[in-house]
Design a protein around this motif. Structure first.
Motif, PDB file in Angstrom:
ATOM      1  N   PRO A  65       0.806  -1.230   0.000  1.00 22.16           N
ATOM      2  CA  PRO A  65       0.000   0.000   0.000  1.00 22.16           C
ATOM      3  C   PRO A  65       0.838   1.279   0.000  1.00 22.16           C
ATOM      4  O   PRO A  65       0.398   2.319  -0.487  1.00 22.16           O
ATOM      5  N   THR A 108      -3.329   9.739   3.212  1.00 21.54           N
ATOM      6  CA  THR A 108      -3.568  10.984   2.485  1.00 21.54           C
ATOM      7  C   THR A 108      -5.060  11.127   2.194  1.00 21.54           C
ATOM      8  O   THR A 108      -5.831  10.190   2.411  1.00 21.54           O
ATOM      9  N   SER A 109      -5.450  12.295   1.674  1.00 17.86           N
ATOM     10  CA  SER A 109      -6.876  12.551   1.499  1.00 17.86           C
ATOM     11  C   SER A 109      -7.504  11.567   0.515  1.00 17.86           C
ATOM     12  O   SER A 109      -8.662  11.193   0.669  1.00 17.86           O
ATOM     13  N   GLY A 110      -6.726  11.115  -0.488  1.00 15.35           N
ATOM     14  CA  GLY A 110      -7.247  10.086  -1.384  1.00 15.35           C
ATOM     15  C   GLY A 110      -8.382  10.564  -2.264  1.00 15.35           C
ATOM     16  O   GLY A 110      -9.328   9.835  -2.508  1.00 15.35           O
ATOM     17  N   ASP A 163      -7.199   5.240  -3.985  1.00 15.90           N
ATOM     18  CA  ASP A 163      -6.969   4.803  -2.616  1.00 15.90           C
ATOM     19  C   ASP A 163      -6.049   5.774  -1.903  1.00 15.90           C
ATOM     20  O   ASP A 163      -5.051   6.214  -2.467  1.00 15.90           O
ATOM     21  N   PRO A 164      -6.380   6.100  -0.643  1.00 17.62           N
ATOM     22  CA  PRO A 164      -5.465   6.949   0.132  1.00 17.62           C
ATOM     23  C   PRO A 164      -4.117   6.245   0.307  1.00 17.62           C
ATOM     24  O   PRO A 164      -4.069   5.027   0.421  1.00 17.62           O
TER      25      PRO A 164
END
Ligand SMILES: [Zn+2]
Ligand SMILES: [Zn+2]
Lengths: 439, 221
Positions: free
Chosen positions: A88, A106-108, A112-113
């Motif tokens: 990931p 992260t904000s994504g 995917d974040p």
């Protein structure tokens, strides 16, 4: 650097903020060598990219070596590594037992974040502590902390480690009444992060309740504004409330970067990050003072050792000493390289459109999108959202008014499409929409 | 005695009204050390990931849980309790395969549905501490170890592996009056509480739980 006396607080939290350029340069040179070694041996993506380029940490003995030899990495490299390896973090983060205390994301907004492992004190906590101090927060003060939890949960201790008390809020317009109540009870000195949607919700609240914003905000020394760029209307609005707004942005995911009281660019703390600018197409170095893509290298984050990371942000770097007394670099942010379009050779970025759209009452929420089918386009195509309740005449009248003003300011062939702003808001996350769309 | 100044001001909600509530970080750490006693009854592997679904103003209730996760050598990830952040809950579930998720609420379930994600897939194989408004819906999901987490004033009541809700009894005195849980603080706190009516319908049990944690057991009504 003067030594610290006990009679008054120093102007900066950390004396390195006012260190000489020579000191900073030598500090960076040593840190670059150390971080290169750490990243090579701990971050699988860095290891792979460097080996492919035939570079080893032993080759990096100076800043000049670093700039000449070290390969770049991009967001695409990280995603590609993630997909190939099922990791990931995209080969960019390191979990170190005993040091990693949580995994932020992260904000994504675009997929995917991405995980961002947190240790006890993150570089962004270091940079924001310095910024709060600069704005005027001092031990014993209260500050408003408005944040999502996903950045790293409830683990943060940076404010208390400066002697500040944080009042915790969600990043949601529903928090406005509590924010105002807390402002009157605790008389906080800063508020962060205070983004556009919250300012708009607050404007609405003041209009509805008749409450006096100047009284509500009288204890504030500043508010940190993040998210999208701050347009003239919101700037003037917050000014009329007696709030000095300090814009902030992410320094390519390695720290925060915030305006100082000169309001003339974001300070990048050069003991936390090494910054460069390159041509977004050729990756050739771009001198300070000219537009280039921001490239960052963390000098401190051993859990996410980003080295020569191309951020996709178009910036102009300024390394001359700042009027605020600090010696660290500043940069102006023009927009995302991937958002840029060229119409008849003229560069256009969403930031420029924002100010034009928010000036009209019906479109004051500044919800709009640039339709971008390629980097070079024959015309500028805008989709602009209006608030039904604020419409006073026919759609065509608003359309022609917007078209006229934008055309006059930008001066390229223009197509404006009006839509109900509720349609654009569906593209969420709440009140934040993609500024560029393919259709 | 002057009260110690808080490091952080969170909140608690009773009968739909939110109150500001300040704590020192040592109070939160102390609550975390206590929560280890409940969390360790599950024997999760060190290095496991646990997802925490909460809101920033719930810091006083959830910071202790995060600290307990850290003490046991696990890693926490976070998402907001909101329909919009339910996409993150799904993504964290898929990317990190967490052993457990805590704080799942009605907003999360609504958001998953709104975004077209199947709650069965998101929660399958995990321990899930659900809030009261989501517990029944989580309980019927297949292959989910459904557990309760209940916010009572500034405290997070956590269900142990033996199915009991524990309250940190070194920190709080619990009473039930008219079937409502009242809390009184025992230690030095920034904001001491005296018989706080939590709005939680519960009784206090004298039973020593078989999970090994001898902290007080709270029985919901
Ligand atoms: Zn400055
Ligand atoms: Zn038990």
């Amino acid at each position: 650097m003067a030594s610290q006396t006990q009679t008054r607080w120093p102007d900066v939290l950390d004396p390195i903020e006012v260190a000489s350029r020579a000191f900073l340069d030598s500090h960076q040179e040593a840190s670059l060598a150390a971080m290169s070694r750490h990243a090579f041996y701990n971050a699988p993506l860095i290891n792979e990219v460097w080996k492919k380029a035939g570079v080893s940490p032993d080759d990096i003995k100076s800043t000049a070596d670093f700039k000449e030899k070290v390969p770049f990495i991009t967001k695409d490299d990280i995603r590609d590594f993630r997909d190939r390896n099922g990791d990931p973090s995209g080969g960019m983060s390191v979990r170190i037992p005993g040091q990693t205390v949580s995994i932020g994301t992260t904000s994504g907004t675009t997929g995917d974040p991405t995980p961002v492992p947190n240790w006890r004190r993150m570089p962004s906590e270091e940079s924001y502590s310095r910024d709060f101090w600069h704005i005027g927060a001092r031990p014993g003060d209260h500050i408003c902390h408005i944040m999502f939890t996903f950045r790293g949960g409830h683990r943060r201790r940076a404010s208390q480690e400066m002697g500040l008390c944080e009042i915790a809020f969600s990043m949601s317009p529903t928090e406005i009444p509590r924010l105002i109540e807390a402002s009157k009870i605790y008389r906080p000195v800063t508020m962060s992060i205070f983004p556009g949607p919250l300012i708009l919700a607050m404007e609405h609240y003041f209009e509805k309740t008749g409450e006096d914003p100047v009284d509500v905000f009288k204890s504030y020394k500043g508010a940190v504004f993040g998210g999208e760029p701050l347009g003239e209307r919101l700037k003037n609005l917050t000014k009329s409330w007696g709030l000095e707004v300090f814009e902030t942005t992410s320094l390519g995911d390695v720290a925060g970067a915030t305006h100082c009281r000169m309001h003339d660019g974001f300070h990048a703390y050069e003991d936390l990050a090494f910054i460069e600018a390159v041509d977004p197409v050729t990756a050739e170095p771009v001198p300070d003072g000219e537009v280039g893509e921001l490239v960052v290298t963390t000098l401190v984050d051993r859990l996410s050792p980003l080295v020569r990371y191309r951020t996709g942000d178009l910036v102009i770097i300024d390394r001359t000493p700042c009027g605020c007394g600090r010696t660290h670099a500043k940069f102006n942010l023009l927009g995302r390289a991937t958002d840029q379009i060229l119409v008849e050779g003229r560069s256009i970025l969403p930031r420029e459109i924002m100010g034009l759209v928010e000036n009209e009452s019906e479109t004051r929420a500044s919800l709009f999108q640039i339709v971008r089918t390629g980097r070079e386009m024959d015309e500028l195509k805008l989709r602009i959202g209006y608030n039904k309740e604020r419409m006073t005449g026919p759609d065509k009248e608003l359309h022609d008014r917007l078209h006229g003003k934008i055309k006059e300011a930008i001066g390229v062939p223009l197509v404006v499409e009006l839509v109900d702003e509720q349609e654009l808001l569906k593209l969420g996350p709440p009140h934040k929409i993609p500024r560029v769309t393919k259709s | 005695m002057t009260l110690p100044r808080p490091d952080v001001i969170g909140s608690y909600t009773v009968d739909g009204k939110m109150h500001f509530y300040g704590s020192r970080r040592t109070e939160l750490d102390r609550a975390g050390v206590s929560m280890v006693r409940t969390l360790k009854s599950f024997n999760f592997d060190p290095g496991s990931v646990i997802t925490n679904v909460s809101l920033t103003p719930e810091v006083v209730q959830f910071a202790p849980f995060e600290y307990a996760v850290q003490i046991l050598g696990m890693y926490g990830t976070n998402a907001d309790l909101s329909p919009f952040d339910a996409g993150r809950v799904e993504s964290l579930s898929r990317q990190f395969d967490p052993v457990a998720m805590i704080g799942i609420g009605k907003e999360t379930l609504e958001g998953l549905e709104m975004l077209g994600h199947d709650a069965k897939t998101v929660f399958r194989g995990r321990t899930v501490w659900a809030r009261p408004d989501a517990y029944e819906a989580v309980k019927v999901l297949p292959e989910v170890d459904a557990r309760r987490c209940v916010i009572a004033g500034p405290v997070l009541l956590l269900e142990c592996a033996r199915g009991k809700l524990h309250l940190d009894s070194r920190e709080w005195i619990a009473e039930s009056e008219n079937d409502q849980l009242l809390l009184t603080s025992r230690q030095v706190r920034s904001e001491p509480l005296q018989r706080l009516a939590t709005g939680v319908a519960a009784q206090v049990s004298e039973e020593a739980c078989a999970c090994g944690n001898h902290d007080m057991v709270i029985e919901l009504l």
